[in-house]
Write a protein that holds these residues in place. Structure first.
Motif, PDB file in Angstrom:
ATOM      1  N   GLN A  13      33.394 131.707 -10.781  1.00 44.50           N
ATOM      2  CA  GLN A  13      34.845 131.800 -10.882  1.00 44.50           C
ATOM      3  C   GLN A  13      35.262 132.150 -12.306  1.00 44.50           C
ATOM      4  O   GLN A  13      34.505 131.918 -13.260  1.00 44.50           O
ATOM      5  N   ALA A  14      36.441 132.696 -12.424  1.00 38.33           N
ATOM      6  CA  ALA A  14      36.974 133.020 -13.741  1.00 38.33           C
ATOM      7  C   ALA A  14      36.973 131.764 -14.610  1.00 38.33           C
ATOM      8  O   ALA A  14      37.335 130.669 -14.147  1.00 38.33           O
ATOM      9  N   GLY A  15      36.548 131.936 -15.851  1.00 42.81           N
ATOM     10  CA  GLY A  15      36.464 130.817 -16.767  1.00 42.81           C
ATOM     11  C   GLY A  15      35.097 130.156 -16.818  1.00 42.81           C
ATOM     12  O   GLY A  15      34.804 129.404 -17.754  1.00 42.81           O
ATOM     13  N   ASP A  16      34.271 130.439 -15.834  1.00 45.42           N
ATOM     14  CA  ASP A  16      32.928 129.869 -15.805  1.00 45.42           C
ATOM     15  C   ASP A  16      32.012 130.558 -16.812  1.00 45.42           C
ATOM     16  O   ASP A  16      32.374 131.583 -17.400  1.00 45.42           O
ATOM     17  N   SER A  17      30.843 129.981 -16.957  1.00 37.69           N
ATOM     18  CA  SER A  17      29.807 130.561 -17.813  1.00 37.69           C
ATOM     19  C   SER A  17      28.595 130.928 -16.968  1.00 37.69           C
ATOM     20  O   SER A  17      28.370 130.355 -15.897  1.00 37.69           O
ATOM     21  N   LEU A  18      27.815 131.854 -17.484  1.00 32.66           N
ATOM     22  CA  LEU A  18      26.599 132.299 -16.801  1.00 32.66           C
ATOM     23  C   LEU A  18      25.621 132.773 -17.856  1.00 32.66           C
ATOM     24  O   LEU A  18      26.034 133.360 -18.876  1.00 32.66           O
ATOM     25  N   SER A  40      30.167 148.761 -13.435  1.00 34.13           N
ATOM     26  CA  SER A  40      31.051 148.351 -12.345  1.00 34.13           C
ATOM     27  C   SER A  40      31.153 149.499 -11.347  1.00 34.13           C
ATOM     28  O   SER A  40      30.949 150.660 -11.710  1.00 34.13           O
ATOM     29  N   PRO A  41      31.503 149.196 -10.104  1.00 34.87           N
ATOM     30  CA  PRO A  41      31.633 150.253  -9.102  1.00 34.87           C
ATOM     31  C   PRO A  41      32.615 151.332  -9.537  1.00 34.87           C
ATOM     32  O   PRO A  41      33.728 151.037  -9.976  1.00 34.87           O
ATOM     33  N   GLY A  42      32.175 152.569  -9.456  1.00 36.95           N
ATOM     34  CA  GLY A  42      33.037 153.688  -9.796  1.00 36.95           C
ATOM     35  C   GLY A  42      33.165 153.965 -11.282  1.00 36.95           C
ATOM     36  O   GLY A  42      33.914 154.858 -11.684  1.00 36.95           O
ATOM     37  N   LYS A  43      32.451 153.207 -12.081  1.00 38.66           N
ATOM     38  CA  LYS A  43      32.526 153.400 -13.533  1.00 38.66           C
ATOM     39  C   LYS A  43      31.154 153.740 -14.093  1.00 38.66           C
ATOM     40  O   LYS A  43      30.126 153.472 -13.477  1.00 38.66           O
ATOM     41  N   GLU A  44      31.173 154.298 -15.273  1.00 38.41           N
ATOM     42  CA  GLU A  44      29.922 154.601 -15.954  1.00 38.41           C
ATOM     43  C   GLU A  44      29.329 153.326 -16.542  1.00 38.41           C
ATOM     44  O   GLU A  44      30.044 152.356 -16.819  1.00 38.41           O
ATOM     45  N   ARG A  45      28.031 153.351 -16.723  1.00 32.81           N
ATOM     46  CA  ARG A  45      27.371 152.214 -17.359  1.00 32.81           C
ATOM     47  C   ARG A  45      27.859 152.114 -18.801  1.00 32.81           C
ATOM     48  O   ARG A  45      27.951 153.118 -19.508  1.00 32.81           O
ATOM     49  N   GLU A  46      28.156 150.905 -19.225  1.00 33.44           N
ATOM     50  CA  GLU A  46      28.690 150.704 -20.563  1.00 33.44           C
ATOM     51  C   GLU A  46      27.844 149.721 -21.360  1.00 33.44           C
ATOM     52  O   GLU A  46      27.235 148.796 -20.828  1.00 33.44           O
ATOM     53  N   ASN A  84      30.381 133.451 -21.561  1.00 31.60           N
ATOM     54  CA  ASN A  84      31.329 132.342 -21.454  1.00 31.60           C
ATOM     55  C   ASN A  84      32.727 132.844 -21.105  1.00 31.60           C
ATOM     56  O   ASN A  84      33.088 133.987 -21.393  1.00 31.60           O
ATOM     57  N   ASN A  85      33.489 131.954 -20.499  1.00 36.54           N
ATOM     58  CA  ASN A  85      34.882 132.257 -20.158  1.00 36.54           C
ATOM     59  C   ASN A  85      34.986 133.611 -19.451  1.00 36.54           C
ATOM     60  O   ASN A  85      35.726 134.514 -19.873  1.00 36.54           O
ATOM     61  N   LEU A  86      34.245 133.720 -18.368  1.00 33.34           N
ATOM     62  CA  LEU A  86      34.154 135.000 -17.660  1.00 33.34           C
ATOM     63  C   LEU A  86      35.476 135.398 -17.023  1.00 33.34           C
ATOM     64  O   LEU A  86      36.268 134.540 -16.608  1.00 33.34           O
ATOM     65  N   LYS A  87      35.674 136.697 -16.942  1.00 32.67           N
ATOM     66  CA  LYS A  87      36.888 137.251 -16.345  1.00 32.67           C
ATOM     67  C   LYS A  87      36.514 138.133 -15.160  1.00 32.67           C
ATOM     68  O   LYS A  87      35.404 138.696 -15.137  1.00 32.67           O
ATOM     69  N   PRO A  88      37.388 138.294 -14.199  1.00 34.21           N
ATOM     70  CA  PRO A  88      37.064 139.133 -13.031  1.00 34.21           C
ATOM     71  C   PRO A  88      36.647 140.553 -13.407  1.00 34.21           C
ATOM     72  O   PRO A  88      35.801 141.145 -12.723  1.00 34.21           O
ATOM     73  N   GLU A  89      37.204 141.065 -14.485  1.00 33.35           N
ATOM     74  CA  GLU A  89      36.850 142.438 -14.887  1.00 33.35           C
ATOM     75  C   GLU A  89      35.430 142.553 -15.428  1.00 33.35           C
ATOM     76  O   GLU A  89      34.954 143.642 -15.697  1.00 33.35           O
ATOM     77  N   GLY A 116      18.467 145.446 -12.832  1.00 39.77           N
ATOM     78  CA  GLY A 116      19.821 144.909 -12.859  1.00 39.77           C
ATOM     79  C   GLY A 116      19.984 143.641 -12.048  1.00 39.77           C
ATOM     80  O   GLY A 116      19.198 143.348 -11.142  1.00 39.77           O
ATOM     81  N   THR A 117      21.017 142.897 -12.393  1.00 43.27           N
ATOM     82  CA  THR A 117      21.379 141.699 -11.654  1.00 43.27           C
ATOM     83  C   THR A 117      22.897 141.678 -11.502  1.00 43.27           C
ATOM     84  O   THR A 117      23.623 141.991 -12.449  1.00 43.27           O
ATOM     85  N   GLN A 118      23.352 141.322 -10.320  1.00 47.12           N
ATOM     86  CA  GLN A 118      24.778 141.376 -10.019  1.00 47.12           C
ATOM     87  C   GLN A 118      25.492 140.131 -10.515  1.00 47.12           C
ATOM     88  O   GLN A 118      25.051 139.004 -10.278  1.00 47.12           O
ATOM     89  N   VAL A 119      26.593 140.359 -11.203  1.00 46.21           N
ATOM     90  CA  VAL A 119      27.485 139.276 -11.609  1.00 46.21           C
ATOM     91  C   VAL A 119      28.845 139.538 -10.977  1.00 46.21           C
ATOM     92  O   VAL A 119      29.420 140.613 -11.171  1.00 46.21           O
ATOM     93  N   THR A 120      29.321 138.571 -10.232  1.00 42.12           N
ATOM     94  CA  THR A 120      30.627 138.689  -9.595  1.00 42.12           C
ATOM     95  C   THR A 120      31.498 137.523 -10.029  1.00 42.12           C
ATOM     96  O   THR A 120      31.101 136.368  -9.874  1.00 42.12           O
ATOM     97  N   VAL A 121      32.655 137.849 -10.595  1.00 45.33           N
ATOM     98  CA  VAL A 121      33.580 136.836 -11.080  1.00 45.33           C
ATOM     99  C   VAL A 121      34.849 136.897 -10.248  1.00 45.33           C
ATOM    100  O   VAL A 121      35.534 137.919 -10.222  1.00 45.33           O
ATOM    101  N   THR A 122      35.152 135.802  -9.580  1.00 41.41           N
ATOM    102  CA  THR A 122      36.349 135.744  -8.748  1.00 41.41           C
ATOM    103  C   THR A 122      37.486 135.079  -9.502  1.00 41.41           C
ATOM    104  O   THR A 122      37.263 134.220 -10.365  1.00 41.41           O
ATOM    105  N   SER A 123      38.694 135.449  -9.141  1.00 44.03           N
ATOM    106  CA  SER A 123      39.864 134.885  -9.822  1.00 44.03           C
ATOM    107  C   SER A 123      40.329 133.620  -9.129  1.00 44.03           C
ATOM    108  O   SER A 123      39.885 133.272  -8.044  1.00 44.03           O
TER     109      SER A 123
END
Length: 123
Positions: A13-18, A40-46, A84-89, A116-123
């Motif tokens: 969840q948003a605000g969590d750490s990983l 992220s989906p539809g975006k270039e690797r950054e 830390n303090n993860l955001k959905p983006e 790669g490993t998937q990180v998903t942050v929900t709001s």
């Protein structure tokens, strides 16, 4: 040939750490400049950040400065990304990368990549 395996991704969840880990094999880890990237989906690797061979030097993208910390343990052939303090983006596939060079900071041109490993942050 260097092999890289990421782990530690998940759904948070948003605000969590990983904490992500990257385990390296097949090379002399201490001679590698290491980096983290995300896509992220539809975006270039950054670029996310990079750490030099000695662990003294780190460099981060502005978007994660102050939230993410990269570290490495040369004795364990591993690199870590504390988020830390993860955001959905920040939802993305996170990749670790390695390059047999002591050039620093290295923002592109890495020779070796993990799956790669998937990180998903929900709001």
């Amino acid at each position: 040939q260097v092999q890289l395996v990421e782990s530690g991704g998940g759904l948070v969840q948003a605000g969590d750490s990983l904490r992500l880990s990257c385990a390296a094999s097949g090379g002399t880890f201490a001679l590698l400049t290491m980096g983290w990237f995300r896509q992220s989906p539809g975006k270039e690797r950054e670029f996310v950040g990079t750490i030099g061979w000695s662990s003294i030097s780190t460099y981060y993208a502005d978007s994660v400065m102050g939230r993410f910390t990269i570290s490495r343990d040369n004795a364990k052939n591993s690199m870590y990304l504390q988020m830390n303090n993860l955001k959905p983006e920040y939802t993305a596939f996170y990749y670790c990368a390695a390059h047999p060079s002591r050039a620093f900071p290295l923002l592109r041109g890495y020779a070796y990549w993990g799956q790669g490993t998937q990180v998903t942050v929900t709001s």
